[in-house]
Structures are given as structure tokens and as C-alpha cells.
Design a protein around this motif. Structure first.
Motif, short mmCIF file in Angstrom:
data_model
loop_
_atom_site.label_atom_id
_atom_site.label_comp_id
_atom_site.label_asym_id
_atom_site.label_seq_id
_atom_site.Cartn_x
_atom_site.Cartn_y
_atom_site.Cartn_z
N VAL A 279 8.86 -4.71 -1.68
CA VAL A 279 7.56 -4.62 -1.02
C VAL A 279 7.62 -5.25 0.37
O VAL A 279 7.07 -4.71 1.34
N THR A 280 8.32 -6.37 0.47
CA THR A 280 8.47 -7.04 1.76
C THR A 280 9.19 -6.14 2.76
O THR A 280 8.79 -6.02 3.93
N GLU A 281 10.28 -5.50 2.32
CA GLU A 281 11.04 -4.62 3.20
C GLU A 281 10.19 -3.46 3.70
O GLU A 281 10.22 -3.11 4.88
N ARG A 282 9.42 -2.87 2.80
CA ARG A 282 8.56 -1.75 3.20
C ARG A 282 7.47 -2.22 4.16
O ARG A 282 7.18 -1.55 5.16
N TYR A 283 6.90 -3.36 3.86
CA TYR A 283 5.83 -3.89 4.71
C TYR A 283 6.34 -4.17 6.12
O TYR A 283 5.70 -3.81 7.12
N GLU A 284 7.48 -4.80 6.22
CA GLU A 284 8.04 -5.13 7.52
C GLU A 284 8.40 -3.88 8.31
O GLU A 284 8.25 -3.81 9.53
N ALA A 285 8.86 -2.84 7.58
CA ALA A 285 9.28 -1.62 8.25
C ALA A 285 8.09 -0.82 8.79
O ALA A 285 8.22 -0.12 9.81
N ASN A 286 6.94 -0.92 8.14
CA ASN A 286 5.81 -0.05 8.48
C ASN A 286 4.62 -0.75 9.12
O ASN A 286 3.67 -0.09 9.54
N LYS A 287 4.64 -2.07 9.21
CA LYS A 287 3.42 -2.78 9.60
C LYS A 287 2.97 -2.48 11.02
O LYS A 287 1.79 -2.64 11.35
N ASN A 288 3.86 -2.02 11.88
CA ASN A 288 3.47 -1.71 13.26
C ASN A 288 3.35 -0.22 13.52
O ASN A 288 3.18 0.21 14.67
N ASP B 260 4.44 -22.28 -14.92
CA ASP B 260 5.71 -22.20 -14.20
C ASP B 260 6.74 -21.39 -14.97
O ASP B 260 7.51 -20.62 -14.37
N GLN B 261 6.76 -21.54 -16.31
CA GLN B 261 7.68 -20.73 -17.12
C GLN B 261 7.33 -19.25 -17.04
O GLN B 261 8.21 -18.39 -16.99
N PHE B 262 6.02 -18.96 -17.03
CA PHE B 262 5.58 -17.56 -16.87
C PHE B 262 6.07 -16.99 -15.55
O PHE B 262 6.58 -15.86 -15.49
N VAL B 263 5.93 -17.76 -14.48
CA VAL B 263 6.37 -17.28 -13.16
C VAL B 263 7.88 -17.02 -13.17
O VAL B 263 8.34 -15.99 -12.65
N GLU B 264 8.62 -17.93 -13.73
CA GLU B 264 10.08 -17.75 -13.79
C GLU B 264 10.44 -16.48 -14.56
O GLU B 264 11.33 -15.73 -14.14
N LYS B 265 9.80 -16.27 -15.69
CA LYS B 265 10.09 -15.08 -16.49
C LYS B 265 9.70 -13.81 -15.73
O LYS B 265 10.43 -12.81 -15.74
N TRP B 266 8.55 -13.85 -15.06
CA TRP B 266 8.09 -12.69 -14.30
C TRP B 266 9.09 -12.34 -13.19
O TRP B 266 9.45 -11.18 -13.01
N LEU B 267 9.54 -13.35 -12.48
CA LEU B 267 10.49 -13.11 -11.40
C LEU B 267 11.83 -12.60 -11.91
O LEU B 267 12.41 -11.65 -11.36
N SER B 268 12.33 -13.18 -12.99
CA SER B 268 13.64 -12.79 -13.51
C SER B 268 13.61 -11.45 -14.23
O SER B 268 14.67 -10.85 -14.45
N SER B 269 12.43 -10.98 -14.57
CA SER B 269 12.30 -9.70 -15.29
C SER B 269 12.13 -8.52 -14.34
O SER B 269 11.81 -7.41 -14.77
N ARG C 123 0.86 -1.17 0.00
CA ARG C 123 0.00 0.00 0.00
C ARG C 123 0.89 1.22 0.00
O ARG C 123 1.73 1.40 0.85
N GLY C 124 0.72 2.04 -0.99
CA GLY C 124 1.56 3.21 -1.09
C GLY C 124 2.13 3.37 -2.48
O GLY C 124 1.68 2.74 -3.44
N MET C 125 3.12 4.23 -2.58
CA MET C 125 3.71 4.52 -3.87
C MET C 125 4.54 3.35 -4.38
O MET C 125 4.97 2.49 -3.61
N PRO C 126 4.77 3.29 -5.71
CA PRO C 126 5.58 2.21 -6.26
C PRO C 126 6.98 2.17 -5.66
O PRO C 126 7.56 3.20 -5.32
N THR C 127 7.51 0.96 -5.53
CA THR C 127 8.90 0.83 -5.10
C THR C 127 9.82 1.22 -6.27
O THR C 127 9.36 1.48 -7.38
N LYS C 128 11.12 1.23 -6.01
CA LYS C 128 12.08 1.64 -7.04
C LYS C 128 11.99 0.76 -8.29
O LYS C 128 11.93 1.27 -9.42
N THR C 129 11.96 -0.54 -8.08
CA THR C 129 11.88 -1.45 -9.23
C THR C 129 10.52 -1.38 -9.89
O THR C 129 10.40 -1.49 -11.12
N ILE D 56 9.14 -7.95 -5.21
CA ILE D 56 8.68 -8.65 -4.01
C ILE D 56 9.59 -8.35 -2.83
O ILE D 56 9.12 -8.13 -1.70
N LYS D 57 10.90 -8.31 -3.07
CA LYS D 57 11.85 -8.01 -2.00
C LYS D 57 11.62 -6.60 -1.45
O LYS D 57 11.60 -6.40 -0.23
#
Length: 555
Positions: free
Chosen positions: A545-554, A527-536, A491-497, A542-543
Motif C-alpha cells: 500500500v505504501t509503494e502504491r501510495y508513494e507512486a500515485n500521490k502526485n 500487542d500480540q494481536f498486532v504481531e500476529k496480524w503483521l506476521s500473517s 484507494r483502489g483495488m486490493p494489492t497482491k497480498t 502495508i509495504k
């Protein structure tokens, strides 16, 4: 309803009260319309602030006017001088002044120009433009409202925003830099609307599972449910042109039945954040949708239909099922019985997947914001105003505004009772798109009481009791499904990536999903789609978004 949602009975004169103080469109906030030596002035902290002194010198709060052009005022009243501005000055000692006014279309531009040229900015503003709010937070222009809200907001106002997720978009480094002006809870989360007359014709019971639903859809397609001797109906309306996760005609609940949620960042099976469109269950959901398309249960043009166009298929009698909010009998399926005499629509809970899971899109209700300049000196006075506004918006029993804001504006009295729909009433700001401070649970709680047979105790409850009974029942179903709602954890503005690669990642997703549902690409390529999505770039997103979520969730 994307902003086309029905306008609640509660959004009447409250809008002009908020606009008079806040304005409808822009961003940012000024500071020094009252100097630090003026009555009521204080530092930026949450220390006690004084109200106007014995000489009744008013506190001045500046704002800006973003004019739509359809504003309504009684004769002799204006944006700057009306029943609300006079009430604020006479009863609260608050004088509202406009630094400038402009058209709504030019408001954001004007605010940005003011910011770039270092011109004075208003003290307080209301805005829907989250990107502007985020820019001002990053620029350090807004007040951290966390402490002043806790100190000066009324207990009812604070309780209405006690869910930390409602603040998530405006959190930075533990501070809260805007007040979310929330909408009603559960009003944009789907239930399942079915043609009840068709259900009766085929002697169907409520569908408990997706398999049950398929049996119903098959009859709605192949059993001539409208008795016209033509095969011209579809099982379910879906509008997938923009997304599989919409506030009506959507497919989020199909994915939710498999533990996925397209377009949302969610908690995965391992407890870590993942992107819901690549969650393992998304593969099964796509396979199910592909099967429905092959069998003709979904219209063959569903991937080019928007959500409203798809909903219209039920309205015209061509579809028997529609997933969407509890208010849809108000719009867009208000004419089902007109177009198909004898037609009845009824809401049901969403069906479960093969493992008993039920899931649906959780809808944000914090889509508007109140922002305050970091140099503003009169937080206590602002909250005296907002607390009163909260009372009137929610018609708090026993309060000054238990019937609404002003007689003859928000309501009219007849035989000693307030009426909210009358030709003699004038909504001063009927066309402003504004969300006043409100209790997001108020209406659905009243709906539940009414459905359970409780008699209305207030005029407002009486007014709500006159709503379409199907809507009241659907609202209770939606409320009862609250544990099935899956919310976006980003929730919030786009991350750098995201800023650099999200458009491409969305393109990959949309193309793959469309080709699978239409049968042009094997589901085994998921599965190939997921791999391409992750590598692109997806893995980096995800990394981040996770960092922002963990930093702000409380926060």
C-alpha cells in the motif's frame, strides 16, 4: 444511506440526462461509432477537436442501457427518445445511440461478455462498479482523460475536482482513466447527535471531551431520562456488527480521539503509512469501548447490531446519543418526536480524547465513475455535454440551466418562480442510482450561508432553506470539523497480498476487537494481536500500500 443517503434536491432530471448519455450500471467504452473521417473526429490526444460541421451532421456517441424497470417517461417518450436526447441533438449536435439494453441485474455480465468476445463496446458509460473500472484500466481499454479533462472541462467543473485524492482510484502510471462523479462533501462524516431535551433536563452543556461524554451517558442510562421509572435506555447507539467505521452508528471518532482509525491506512506517528486498526491508539480506544460496554452505556447486543438497527434505538426513544451524518433527521431518526413527544435532537461537534485529539472517519465521495473508450474520437463534444450537465446539476447562476434542466420535468414554474417539489413535475429517472457531475462543496456552502443569516438569492437556495434547521446546523458543524476527518490512504483495488490474505487478516481483527469489547480477552493482548496480524501478511500489505501510495500521490 450506504446508498441509502437522502437524495439531494439536486439529483432530479440530471439523472436522466446522464443516463441518456452514459447508462446506469455497467462499464467500459466503445470507439468507432463515428469514423476518423467524420466531422468532429480526432486522434486519441488532447489536440483540438471539431464540433459538428455547417451541415449540422450530428456526432454520434454510443452507450448501453441498464434498465431498472421503474423508469418514468412522459407519454410518447422513451429511453432513446426523450426531452434530453432531443435537446442533445438539437442544441449540441450530439446523437445518443444505445448499442444494447438489458436489465440492471444482467448489465455487468453483458459488458464482461462483450469484452471477452471482442464485441464493440460503448463509447461512454457511467458505473458504480469500481472493480469493472479497474479491470478495464488494467486491460488498457480506457482513455487517459487527464489531458482532455484539463483542456475541455469548464473551469467550474475542473475546480470541483481539483483535489487530487478524488482521482486516486483511477490513477495508473500518471494517467487518469475515469472521471469521478462525486457526491456531496462531508455528508457521510459523523457529528454527534444528542437528545437535547435530555441534555436540558440534566442541565448538561456540550461535551468537549470523552470524559464529559461519559458523565452524560451515565445520566442517560441511570437517571431515567424518559421519566418512565424504568432503566430501559442506553447512553449511545452503536452498530458494530460489520465495522467500527461506518457512516452511521459508528465508533470511528472514539478511535480518532486516540490517533487511530479502524479499517483505514493512515499516517502513523512516525510519518509512515500504517494500518489504523493496529495503530497504538487503537488499544486505548478499545479499552474505552470495553469500559462503556461494562457500564451499560452501549447496548449489550451492539456487536450484532447493524448501523440502521442501532440508529433505530434513538428513533424509538431508547438511546440518547448517535454519531452519524448531518442528514440523519431526514432518516433514520425522523420519528424521534413522534415516538417520544417533546423529544428534540441536536448536533454537536465530536469530543476530544485525553490529548486533545479529535478524529473521525473521512468518507469517500468518489463512488461512481464516467469511463470512456480509449478509441473514442469526440472528447470535445463529450465535454460540451458534460459541462452543460454540470451547470444544470449545480444550477449555476446565469447559465442556461440555472433553475435546473427542463421545465415540467426537473421543476415547474409558479408565479414566475421554479418549484422543485410539485405533483405536476415528473422525474424521468427517479429510481436510477446515478450521481451527475456536481460541485461537492455547493450544498454545505449554501447551508453555511443560510445558518449565518444570509438570505437566499436563487430558487435553489430558497429550496434548501426549507430543509430542517437541525440539518443545516449539523452540516455546518460537519464542515467546521473538516480538519478532524481522517481519510483512507489506500484507494483502489486490493494489492497482491491483500487479494490472497485480506479475508484472514480481517477475521483476525474482527475476532480480537469483539472479544476485547465484550471483556472476553484482556486488552493487554493487543500487542500480540498486532504481531500476529503483521506476521500473517499484514506487514506485506502495508509495504505494498505504501509503494502504491508513494507512486500515485502526485498524479
Amino acid at each position: 444511506m450506504h446508498r441509502m443517503k437522502r437524495k439531494s434536491l439536486t439529483v432530479v432530471l440530471a439523472v436522466i440526462m446522464l443516463f441518456s448519455l452514459l447508462a446506469a450500471c455497467g462499464k467500459s467504452g466503445n470507439g468507432n461509432s463515428v469514423s476518423s473521417s467524420s466531422p468532429g473526429a480526432n486522434t486519441e490526444s488532447a489536440a483540438p477537436e471539431s464540433s459538428p460541421d455547417a451541415a449540422n451532421e450530428p456526432v454520434t456517441i454510443t452507450t448501453a442501457g441498464c434498465i431498472i424497470g421503474t423508469e418514468q417517461f412522459k407519454e410518447g417518450e422513451t429511453l432513446e427518445d426523450n426531452v434530453t436526447t432531443r435537446w442533445a441533438k438539437e442544441e449540441l449536435g450530439i446523437e445518443i445511440k444505445y448499442l444494447w439494453t438489458t436489465s440492471a441485474e444482467q448489465c455487468a455480465t453483458k459488458l464482461r461478455l462483450s469484452l471477452s468476445s471482442n464485441e464493440p463496446l460503448p463509447d461512454v458509460l457511467f458505473t458504480y462498479e469500481y472493480d469493472l473500472v479497474a479491470d478495464l484500466i488494467e486491460a488498457g481499454k480506457l482513455m487517459d482523460l487527464k489531458d482532455v479533462f484539463n483542456q475541455y472541462a469548464s473551469e467550474d467543473f475542473k475546480k470541483s475536482l481539483e483535489d487530487p485524492s478524488m482521482w486516486a482510484k483511477v490513477v495508473k502510471d500518471g494517467g487518469r482513466y475515469a472521471i469521478p462523479m462525486v457526491e456531496g462533501k462531508y455528508q457521510n462524516e459523523p457529528v454527534l447527535w444528542l437528545r437535547e431535551d435530555w441534555m436540558t433536563k440534566f442541565n448538561f452543556q456540550a461535551p468537549k471531551t470523552l470524559d464529559d461524554l461519559e458523565i452524560i451517558m451515565d445520566k442517560f442510562v441511570n437517571g431515567d431520562p424518559d421519566d418512565n421509572n424504568k432503566k430501559d435506555t442506553v447512553g449511545i447507539s452503536m452498530g458494530l456488527a460489520e465495522s467500527y467505521n461506518e457512516n452511521m452508528s459508528d465508533a470511528s471518532w472514539v478511535f480518532g480521539a486516540y490517533g487511530a482509525m479502524p479499517g483505514y491506512f493512515i499516517e502513523g506517528e512516525d510519518g509512515k503509512l500504517t494500518y489504523g486498526s493496529i495503530a497504538p491508539g487503537a488499544k486505548d480506544a478499545l479499552a474505552r469501548l470495553r469500559s462503556w460496554m461494562e457500564k451499560g452505556y452501549i447496548h449489550k447486543e451492539a456487536l450484532t447490531h447493524g448501523k440502521v438497527q442501532a440508529a433505530e434505538m434513538m428513533n424509538t426513544g431508547n438511546s440518547g446519543i448517535l454519531a452519524g451524518p448531518y442528514w440523519q433527521p431526514d432518516w433514520p431518526i425522523q420519528d424521534v418526536a413522534v415516538n417520544s413527544p417533546g423529544a428534540i435532537v441536536k448536533a454537536y461537534p465530536l469530543p476530544a480524547g485525553p490529548d486533545g485529539k479529535v478524529g473521525r472517519r473521512g468518507a469517500d465521495i468518489d463512488n461512481a465513475f464516467l469511463i470512456v473508450n480509449k478509441d473514442f474520437k469526440h472528447s470535445e463534444d463529450l465535454f460540451r455535454y458534460l459541462n452543460k450537465l454540470f451547470e444544470g446539476q449545480n444550477k449555476v447562476p446565469g447559465s442556461e440551466f440555472e433553475n435546473g434542466f427542463f421545465e415540467g420535468y426537473d421543476y415547474v414554474m409558479k408565479d414566475g418562480k421554479p418549484f422543485y417539489e410539485d405533483e405536476n413535475r415528473i422525474d424521468l429517472a427517479r429510481n436510477f442510482i446515478t450521481v451527475p457531475p456536481r460541485d461537492p462543496y455547493l450544498e454545505v456552502s449554501i447551508f453555511r450561508d443560510l445558518v449565518q443569516g444570509k438570505k437566499p438569492e436563487t430558487a435553489f437556495q430558497e429550496a434548501l432553506s426549507k430543509r430542517n434547521p437541525a440539518i443545516l446546523e449539523a452540516a455546518v458543524i460537519s464542515m467546521d470539523m473538516k480538519d478532524a476527518s481522517v481519510y483512507n490512504l489506500h484507494r483502489g483495488m486490493p494489492t497482491k497480498t491483500m487479494a490472497a490474505k485480506w479475508d484472514y487478516l480481517q477475521k483476525l481483527e474482527k475476532e480480537f476487537y469483539s472479544k476485547v469489547v465484550m471483556g472476553e480477552t484482556p486488552i493487554d493482548q493487543f500487542d500480540q494481536f498486532v504481531e500476529k496480524w503483521l506476521s500473517s501478511g499484514g506487514a506485506d500489505v502495508i509495504k505494498e500500500v505504501t509503494e502504491r501510495y508513494e507512486a500515485n500521490k502526485n498524479s
